[in-house]
Design an enzyme around this catalytic site. Structure first.
Site, short mmCIF file in Angstrom:
data_model
loop_
_atom_site.label_atom_id
_atom_site.label_comp_id
_atom_site.label_asym_id
_atom_site.label_seq_id
_atom_site.Cartn_x
_atom_site.Cartn_y
_atom_site.Cartn_z
N ASN A 240 -3.26 7.91 -1.80
CA ASN A 240 -3.01 7.25 -0.44
C ASN A 240 -2.00 6.54 -0.50
O ASN A 240 -1.32 6.48 -1.44
CB ASN A 240 -4.42 6.11 -0.42
CG ASN A 240 -4.69 6.05 0.98
OD1 ASN A 240 -4.07 5.95 1.73
ND2 ASN A 240 -5.93 5.23 0.94
N HIS A 241 -1.62 5.93 0.52
CA HIS A 241 -0.24 4.97 0.71
C HIS A 241 -0.81 3.71 1.50
O HIS A 241 -1.52 3.94 2.09
CB HIS A 241 0.58 6.15 1.50
CG HIS A 241 1.31 7.30 0.71
ND1 HIS A 241 2.24 6.77 -0.08
CD2 HIS A 241 0.86 8.43 0.84
CE1 HIS A 241 2.45 8.18 -0.70
NE2 HIS A 241 1.66 9.21 -0.04
N ASP A 242 -0.14 2.98 1.15
CA ASP A 242 -0.08 1.57 1.88
C ASP A 242 0.65 1.60 3.03
O ASP A 242 1.68 1.39 3.06
CB ASP A 242 0.45 0.24 0.93
CG ASP A 242 0.26 -0.85 1.67
OD1 ASP A 242 -0.24 -1.01 2.74
OD2 ASP A 242 0.46 -1.93 1.11
#
Lengths: 181, 181, 181
Positions: free
Chosen positions: B113-115
């Site tokens: 995932n990515h912030d």
């Protein structure tokens, strides 16, 4: 209800694939398999191959194995975009990505539709535009004619159609706005 | 709304792929394509190849063609599991399956995932744990950081995130509990 | 909640793959990869190969690269159907398509289920029937035992199970009727 007379189907008279048939065959048999090759690491040569076939790709883009592009001559990609493994850009019609767009693993951009209320099953193409800084997460699907606003997030596995405003997060199937970025 | 500065992106300083670069290249170019090979029947040699690259796989597991594993050294599989055709374990972070887990055709386990609220688009890894006797049905998608309880059923094409209690059935996108097993 | 004793699993005594093991191996190792070959344009030879392995395919059908069929001897396709790129007919049980049916890109027809309330995880096969003039759009998923009525439209990415009436449009996951054609 109408029948769809696939047996009488023909592409619209004003439609053209946009490249010489020889270029299409070369892309299909050689270019596309090389861009998609899973056993070959590296990004730069994939970018180069797409450019040879007419794609406009900005500097700093990273392309992973398994990317599929239907017609590279109808693809515009800005700077510093990421096109992840198995992303599938099915661009019978044009697809335009802004800068710093991320298409994650297995995402699918679909530009081909049919008029299912016509017995001719007429091809209805819908270009897709994705604004800068948008993120289409893994396994998401984008319908023909959609516009994804800049900075929007299309969540994992979402199926989106129509217009997604800038800076929102959409999720689900059918996708709905669930928050702001 | 923030920009995602993919042009400035770097993996977090404390992140490491978990294997020597030479092992990664060997896996990418040789191991992974052989495990995934569609034209080659049989399961035992796929299990053996994954073990050579560090996967912990219990006895009695059956692996079908088309399985994709990102980092076998981050995969733990119990006894008598089934990993079906085209299941995709995208395990930048660790994936742990209990005993007698069934991952059906084309299911996708996503750990990356990515912030998206940080301009750095910081990588956020989320390990996935799937309890014994759980069934992830065909084309289902499991989000980073999810935990699937033992005996749970993730229905065909469901997109699940978060914690799925033991023994329930989840369905839809987003997936919701629709019953008990 | 029950355990699923995959370690004790066996296919039901009354089940048979429906073809001699040698035919199965030939299909798996040679027929199927050729039908699916992405680097090879053309449709007629794919149709011919499927027929050699027992599929009943009517005149005027068009088959694109990437089509996957589990058991061609359990496939019946009417006239003038379109089977698009990466459509996946996972037909442990029989799949029957009427005339002028369109299966779009990456659609998935699943015929294999399991009795998840039995510790034997008993195989439950569900044949799929799709009526004439129906359209299963890209990335849609059809569950085991489903019947799609003639002229129905299964929208992009929809996950459908059960009976879809003739002439309706279904959409979403789980798919619901959203209109008439």
């Amino acid at each position: 209800m109408v029948n769809q007379r696939l047996d009488r189907y023909s592409t619209p008279a004003d439609w053209h694939p946009g490249a010489h048939w020889l270029v299409q065959v070369l892309w299909f048999c050689a270019g596309s398999p090389f861009v998609a090759a899973r056993w070959l690491p590296g990004s730069a040569w994939r970018v180069a191959m797409l450019r040879v076939f007419g794609a406009q790709i900005g500097p700093g883009c990273r392309i992973k194995p398994g990317l599929r592009v239907k017609f590279p001559w109808r693809l515009q990609v800005g700077q510093a975009c990421w096109l992840a493994e198995d992303a599938w850009i099915d661009n019978l019609a044009s697809v335009r990505l802004g800068d710093r767009v991320c298409l994650s693993q297995g995402s699918y951009l679909c530009t081909g539709n049919h008029d299912f209320r016509s017995p001719d099953f007429t091809l209805r193409l819908g270009p897709i535009t994705i604004g800068s800084d948008a993120w289409v997460a893994a396994r998401a699907v984008v319908a023909p004619g959609s516009t994804i606003g800049s900075g929007a997030v299309v969540a994992l596995g979402a199926v989106v159609s129509g217009e997604v405003p800038s800076g929102v997060i959409v999720r689900g199937n059918p996708a709905v706005v669930v928050g702001d970025r």
